[in-house]
Write an enzyme that holds these catalytic residues in place. Structure first.
Site, PDB file in Angstrom:
ATOM      1  N   ASP A  92       0.845  -1.183   0.000  1.00 59.83           N
ATOM      2  CA  ASP A  92       0.000   0.000   0.000  1.00 59.83           C
ATOM      3  C   ASP A  92       0.885   1.239   0.000  1.00 59.83           C
ATOM      4  OD1 ASP A  92       0.660  -0.602   2.815  1.00 59.83           O
ATOM      5  OD2 ASP A  92      -0.582   1.153   3.259  1.00 59.83           O
ATOM      6  N   GLU A 156      -0.105  -0.595   5.769  1.00 60.37           N
ATOM      7  CA  GLU A 156       0.896  -0.008   6.665  1.00 60.37           C
ATOM      8  C   GLU A 156       0.763   1.513   6.733  1.00 60.37           C
ATOM      9  OE1 GLU A 156       4.617   1.853   7.990  1.00 60.37           O
ATOM     10  OE2 GLU A 156       3.698   2.012   6.000  1.00 60.37           O
TER      11      GLU A 156
END
Length: 452
Positions: A92, A156
């Site tokens: 991500d 994250e």
């Protein structure tokens, strides 16, 4: 396997690495459904699943984590009795911010002046490619000498704790003798570096309400309480005159004892405008790695274009507090919340809501794995000795792993050196750094297998 042979093989793998990183960067994998469709993250996860399977990984899974995202897991069995090494990265990415401000499209890997530009190129899709390169180079020279577990996180950047919660519920999944966190960066390009500590973080949304609805500023301004003005007063209260973080009940005087960061280097790395002063007191290391630091991430209020002459009834902001090692993130969140609530003027109504966070982390810099990585980096960087520094950012999973597996040695490194400009416009990765760090990782895995 000599270093020169490994380095030559790594060089031959770089065109494939560039192609794969371009495919990864093309996924607009921002784990925020309010900004980007979840299908982008899901497609990135499928790409990683397919790639790990093609590399011979067994038990490859896209794990559905409690925050609604997916993390990808894979196992590559090693020789009998070989140690197990966990390799971590995340797919991500941060939003691209102003896409028009990029010199090339943020989700299209673009080579320019010796660097590869694109969102996630360094943080942290490049980290996954680094792990793949190290394994491929070892396979070309006799095979991977350790059992490898790979975990690639899907949220994250949002700090929504999906993978941490999953790991706590399935503690056997990520057990390892050593853990390589590929989500940090060298102190600067060409200086091999391990990170010894990470600041934790807590993020809150603060909303101020004063009226049932907006009012005409000509008829009511000067008497009616302005929610936006009240919010500005609240946000100003978290900093002293010199810009230091000043949150009631939160200590902010600790000192950094490690490698120092000269102010002139920081000014250059941060691209501070001429004549603009740095904020806070103490050394750069004190402020960056040893003390709490507050940042206003965003404010919801009318934009300048289209604004009307109105007294605002409501306004809100997103506030992040970085928390140094030795300070509890939950305790810091409570202090921040109390501070914001107590500094609202005019009896305005205030609501503070926690939206994310993670604890700070401190690594054991005297472990045998650190010594092995120091030697691996020295070889990969032609004799340059490894530095050990702190990092102002957060990787929430680190504390979870340290708690679950207290005997595992954890090493933090990666591609996010200052020129990478992670989280900013024109993020990039140095292919030379990618190549050298991949060599260092491969050398470490070979040596670690011999030592354990």
């Amino acid at each position: 396997m000599a270093h020169d042979e490994l380095a030559h093989t790594m060089s031959s793998l770089m065109p494939q690495a560039q192609r794969e990183l371009a495919e990864l960067v093309a996924f607009r994998s921002v784990a925020d459904p309010e900004q980007f469709p979840p299908s982008e993250c899901e497609a990135a996860a499928r790409w990683i699943v397919d790639t790990l399977r093609a590399e011979g990984f067994a038990d490859v899974q896209a794990l559905d984590t409690p925050d609604g995202t997916q993390s990808v897991y894979g196992l590559l069995p090693g020789p009998p009795n070989a140690p197990t090494v966990l390799l971590y990265a995340h797919y991500d990415v941060q939003p691209p911010l102003d896409e028009d401000a990029w010199d090339s499209p943020p989700f299209e890997l673009t080579e320019r002046e010796g660097r590869w530009y694109g969102r996630g190129a360094a943080d942290c899709k490049g980290g996954l490619v680094m792990h793949l390169l190290a394994l491929r180079a070892l396979k070309a020279h006799g095979g991977v000498p350790v059992t490898v577990k790979v975990i690639v996180e899907g949220s994250e950047e949002q700090s929504t704790s999906g993978l941490e919660q999953y790991a706590e519920a399935h503690p056997e999944l990520l057990t390892a003798d050593a853990i390589l966190i590929g989500d940090c960066g060298n102190f600067r390009a060409g200086q091999p570096t391990l990170v010894s500590c990470l600041r934790g973080a807590t993020t809150v949304q603060v909303q101020v309400d004063t009226l049932e609805g907006n009012l005409h500023s000509g008829l009511f301004g000067g008497v009616a309480p302005d929610a936006l003005a009240a919010l500005i007063r609240v946000l100003d209260s978290v900093r002293g005159e010199d810009g230091s973080t000043t949150i009631d009940g939160l200590p902010a005087e600790a000192s950094w004892e490690g490698l120092e960061y000269p102010e002139e280097d920081f000014v250059r790395d941060a691209k501070v405008l001429d004549g603009v002063e740095l904020i806070g007191s103490g050394s750069v290391g004190d402020r960056l790695w040893a003390r709490p630091a507050v940042t206003v991430l965003g404010i919801d209020c009318p934009p300048v274009v289209g604004a009307t002459p109105s007294v605002q009834a409501s306004a809100r902001a997103l506030v992040s507090l970085r928390v140094p090692p030795g300070m509890d993130s939950d305790t810091a969140n409570e202090a921040l919340t109390r501070h914001l609530e107590s500094h609202v003027p005019w009896g305005a109504k205030v609501t503070v809501r926690k939206v994310g966070g993670g604890q700070p982390f401190q690594a054991d810099v005297h472990s045998p794995a650190y010594a092995s990585m120091a030697e691996a980096m020295r070889q990969a960087y032609d004799g340059t000795e490894m530095a050990v520094v702190g990092m102002g950012g957060s990787i929430p999973l680190c504390n979870t792993l340290a708690t679950l597996y207290p005997k595992a040695e954890m090493l933090l490194f990666g591609l996010s050196e200052p020129e990478a400009q992670i989280h900013a416009v024109n993020e990039s990765v140095s292919p030379d750094e990618l190549e050298r760090l991949s060599v260092a990782e491969a050398l470490f895995l070979r040596e670690y297998a011999r030592q354990v």
